[in-house]
Motif scaffolding. Structure first.
Motif, PDB file in Angstrom:
ATOM      1  N   PHE A 227       0.847  -1.195   0.000  1.00  0.00           N
ATOM      2  CA  PHE A 227       0.000   0.000   0.000  1.00  0.00           C
ATOM      3  C   PHE A 227       0.884   1.247   0.000  1.00  0.00           C
ATOM      4  O   PHE A 227       0.866   2.011  -0.961  1.00  0.00           O
ATOM      5  CB  PHE A 227      -0.909   0.000   1.229  1.00  0.00           C
ATOM      6  N   VAL A 228       1.615   1.466   1.102  1.00  0.00           N
ATOM      7  CA  VAL A 228       2.577   2.564   1.189  1.00  0.00           C
ATOM      8  C   VAL A 228       3.780   2.106   2.016  1.00  0.00           C
ATOM      9  O   VAL A 228       3.687   1.174   2.815  1.00  0.00           O
ATOM     10  CB  VAL A 228       1.979   3.840   1.829  1.00  0.00           C
ATOM     11  N   GLY A 229       4.897   2.820   1.830  1.00  0.00           N
ATOM     12  CA  GLY A 229       6.099   2.520   2.594  1.00  0.00           C
ATOM     13  C   GLY A 229       7.224   2.056   1.698  1.00  0.00           C
ATOM     14  O   GLY A 229       7.087   1.935   0.470  1.00  0.00           O
ATOM     15  N   THR A 230       8.349   1.802   2.339  1.00  0.00           N
ATOM     16  CA  THR A 230       9.541   1.316   1.654  1.00  0.00           C
ATOM     17  C   THR A 230       9.970   0.015   2.313  1.00  0.00           C
ATOM     18  O   THR A 230      10.032  -0.072   3.543  1.00  0.00           O
ATOM     19  CB  THR A 230      10.683   2.343   1.759  1.00  0.00           C
ATOM     20  N   ALA A 231      10.249  -0.996   1.491  1.00  0.00           N
ATOM     21  CA  ALA A 231      10.621  -2.292   2.066  1.00  0.00           C
ATOM     22  C   ALA A 231      11.396  -3.122   1.062  1.00  0.00           C
ATOM     23  O   ALA A 231      11.315  -2.911  -0.156  1.00  0.00           O
ATOM     24  CB  ALA A 231       9.385  -3.062   2.521  1.00  0.00           C
ATOM     25  N   ASN A 232      12.151  -4.061   1.608  1.00  0.00           N
ATOM     26  CA  ASN A 232      12.765  -5.113   0.814  1.00  0.00           C
ATOM     27  C   ASN A 232      12.325  -6.436   1.424  1.00  0.00           C
ATOM     28  O   ASN A 232      12.654  -6.748   2.563  1.00  0.00           O
ATOM     29  CB  ASN A 232      14.290  -5.002   0.827  1.00  0.00           C
ATOM     30  N   LEU A 233      11.523  -7.177   0.687  1.00  0.00           N
ATOM     31  CA  LEU A 233      10.977  -8.449   1.152  1.00  0.00           C
ATOM     32  C   LEU A 233      11.693  -9.580   0.424  1.00  0.00           C
ATOM     33  O   LEU A 233      11.724  -9.606  -0.807  1.00  0.00           O
ATOM     34  CB  LEU A 233       9.476  -8.520   0.880  1.00  0.00           C
ATOM     35  N   VAL A 234      12.253 -10.513   1.189  1.00  0.00           N
ATOM     36  CA  VAL A 234      13.028 -11.611   0.602  1.00  0.00           C
ATOM     37  C   VAL A 234      12.370 -12.945   0.934  1.00  0.00           C
ATOM     38  O   VAL A 234      12.094 -13.238   2.105  1.00  0.00           O
ATOM     39  CB  VAL A 234      14.477 -11.609   1.131  1.00  0.00           C
ATOM     40  N   THR A 235      12.103 -13.730  -0.079  1.00  0.00           N
ATOM     41  CA  THR A 235      11.655 -15.112   0.092  1.00  0.00           C
ATOM     42  C   THR A 235      12.870 -16.011  -0.089  1.00  0.00           C
ATOM     43  O   THR A 235      13.412 -16.115  -1.196  1.00  0.00           O
ATOM     44  CB  THR A 235      10.567 -15.471  -0.933  1.00  0.00           C
ATOM     45  N   THR A 236      13.303 -16.647   0.986  1.00  0.00           N
ATOM     46  CA  THR A 236      14.479 -17.508   0.911  1.00  0.00           C
ATOM     47  C   THR A 236      14.133 -18.891   0.377  1.00  0.00           C
ATOM     48  O   THR A 236      15.002 -19.573  -0.172  1.00  0.00           O
ATOM     49  CB  THR A 236      15.154 -17.637   2.289  1.00  0.00           C
ATOM     50  N   SER A 237      12.868 -19.283   0.510  1.00  0.00           N
ATOM     51  CA  SER A 237      12.443 -20.563  -0.061  1.00  0.00           C
ATOM     52  C   SER A 237      10.916 -20.605  -0.123  1.00  0.00           C
ATOM     53  O   SER A 237      10.243 -20.252   0.848  1.00  0.00           O
ATOM     54  CB  SER A 237      12.941 -21.729   0.799  1.00  0.00           C
ATOM     55  N   TYR A 238      10.407 -21.028  -1.275  1.00  0.00           N
ATOM     56  CA  TYR A 238       8.960 -21.180  -1.444  1.00  0.00           C
ATOM     57  C   TYR A 238       8.696 -22.398  -2.324  1.00  0.00           C
ATOM     58  O   TYR A 238       9.358 -22.625  -3.340  1.00  0.00           O
ATOM     59  CB  TYR A 238       8.342 -19.941  -2.093  1.00  0.00           C
ATOM     60  N   SER A 239       7.692 -23.168  -1.923  1.00  0.00           N
ATOM     61  CA  SER A 239       7.279 -24.305  -2.735  1.00  0.00           C
ATOM     62  C   SER A 239       5.793 -24.553  -2.538  1.00  0.00           C
ATOM     63  O   SER A 239       5.224 -24.200  -1.491  1.00  0.00           O
ATOM     64  CB  SER A 239       8.060 -25.569  -2.356  1.00  0.00           C
ATOM     65  N   VAL A 240       5.164 -25.150  -3.518  1.00  0.00           N
ATOM     66  CA  VAL A 240       3.767 -25.558  -3.405  1.00  0.00           C
ATOM     67  C   VAL A 240       3.502 -26.628  -4.459  1.00  0.00           C
ATOM     68  O   VAL A 240       4.126 -26.626  -5.539  1.00  0.00           O
ATOM     69  CB  VAL A 240       2.795 -24.363  -3.597  1.00  0.00           C
ATOM     70  N   SER A 241       2.630 -27.559  -4.142  1.00  0.00           N
ATOM     71  CA  SER A 241       2.250 -28.573  -5.124  1.00  0.00           C
ATOM     72  C   SER A 241       0.861 -29.088  -4.799  1.00  0.00           C
ATOM     73  O   SER A 241       0.372 -28.926  -3.676  1.00  0.00           O
ATOM     74  CB  SER A 241       3.248 -29.730  -5.140  1.00  0.00           C
ATOM     75  N   ILE A 242       0.223 -29.689  -5.783  1.00  0.00           N
ATOM     76  CA  ILE A 242      -1.068 -30.349  -5.597  1.00  0.00           C
ATOM     77  C   ILE A 242      -0.894 -31.830  -5.915  1.00  0.00           C
ATOM     78  O   ILE A 242      -0.426 -32.188  -7.008  1.00  0.00           O
ATOM     79  CB  ILE A 242      -2.161 -29.736  -6.468  1.00  0.00           C
ATOM     80  N   VAL A 243      -1.269 -32.668  -4.973  1.00  0.00           N
ATOM     81  CA  VAL A 243      -1.248 -34.122  -5.165  1.00  0.00           C
ATOM     82  C   VAL A 243      -2.688 -34.583  -5.359  1.00  0.00           C
ATOM     83  O   VAL A 243      -3.498 -34.513  -4.431  1.00  0.00           O
ATOM     84  CB  VAL A 243      -0.609 -34.834  -3.967  1.00  0.00           C
ATOM     85  N   PRO A 244      -3.054 -35.029  -6.553  1.00  0.00           N
ATOM     86  CA  PRO A 244      -4.442 -35.461  -6.773  1.00  0.00           C
ATOM     87  C   PRO A 244      -4.709 -36.837  -6.168  1.00  0.00           C
ATOM     88  O   PRO A 244      -3.787 -37.614  -5.908  1.00  0.00           O
ATOM     89  CB  PRO A 244      -4.544 -35.488  -8.302  1.00  0.00           C
ATOM     90  N   THR A 245      -5.976 -37.109  -5.950  1.00  0.00           N
ATOM     91  CA  THR A 245      -6.356 -38.422  -5.417  1.00  0.00           C
ATOM     92  C   THR A 245      -6.223 -39.483  -6.508  1.00  0.00           C
ATOM     93  O   THR A 245      -6.210 -39.171  -7.701  1.00  0.00           O
ATOM     94  CB  THR A 245      -7.811 -38.390  -4.919  1.00  0.00           C
TER      95      THR A 245
END
Length: 245
Positions: A227-245
């Motif tokens: 929205f407003v402001g100053t920032a540095n946002l760091v994602t050091t690790s991200y993962s996601v998956s879908i396992v179907p039935t």
């Protein structure tokens, strides 16, 4: 120059050679099994700039960062810099066995008075595919791991202290264009290391909020609304998956 210094310098040069930065309003980058996008959709509501950097990626994980400075329009979202999974989509809720995700992130810098969230943005629809935030969307499911500066989601709060996936949330609900927004807001402050099964949220939405199990997951995104402001946002690790039935 000592050997250890040479090794350190080599590592830095290697990172610099592979890192890629985007700065345009709707710039995107392929990122292994993901796509990194700026999505500065609300930039005209204020003044400022933002850029996002892909640091590393594989088919399973991604490491990235975004830094911004935004002013004016404190109640208006300027951007949603995010990564979107390429493969985790196109499955009906009733056919999902599990949907594991892990997200480690932190602000390396942030200004006083910052207004921003760090959140998943998950889109459901009646068709197996469709672009987020379009006529193809039936539901927008947000999971706020952080909300700074007193910002609130779309709609009004409908539950307090709801436990889903072993975390406590306040749930908000409201309409936006042709879709319904349901936002889980962390009731325990920032969740900087998040490791859950998204199916727990899907099951809750079906059993408690009337979402049809025939809805398809059309997109899973993870990023930050500034929205407003100053920032540095760091994602050091991200993962996601879908396992179907």
């Amino acid at each position: 120059m000592h050997f250890s210094t040479l090794v350190a310098l080599s590592c830095l040069l290697s990172l610099g050679a592979t890192a890629q930065t985007i700065a345009g309003q709707y710039d995107c980058l392929p990122a292994g099994g993901f796509t990194l996008c700026q999505n500065l959709w609300g930039e005209l509501a204020g003044v400022g700039s933002q850029q996002s950097t892909l640091m590393s990626s594989t088919e399973q994980t991604v490491q990235w960062a975004t830094n911004y400075t935004w002013a004016n329009g404190p109640n208006n979202v300027k951007s949603y810099a995010n990564v979107e999974s390429i493969a985790s989509k196109g499955v009906q809720l009733q056919n999902i066995a599990s949907a594991p995700t892990s997200w480690a992130w932190n602000y390396t810098t942030q200004s006083a008075g910052i207004r921003a969230d760090v959140s998943y943005d998950i889109w459901f629809g009646t068709a197996s595919s469709g672009s987020p935030a379009t006529s193809a969307s039936s539901y927008e499911i947000m999971i706020w791991l952080s909300g700074l500066g007193g910002i609130t989601p779309v709609g009004s709060q409908i539950t307090t202290g709801t436990v889903v996936a072993n975390h406590t949330w306040n749930l908000w609900k409201g309409p936006n264009a042709n879709w319904e927004v349901l936002s889980f807001v962390s009731a325990a402050g920032d969740l900087n290391s998040f490791d859950v099964d998204l199916k727990d949220f899907f099951t809750y939405l079906i059993s408690e909020q009337g979402v049809a199990p025939t809805q398809y997951v059309q997109s899973i995104q993870a990023g930050t609304e500034a929205f407003v402001g100053t920032a540095n946002l760091v994602t050091t690790s991200y993962s996601v998956s879908i396992v179907p039935t």
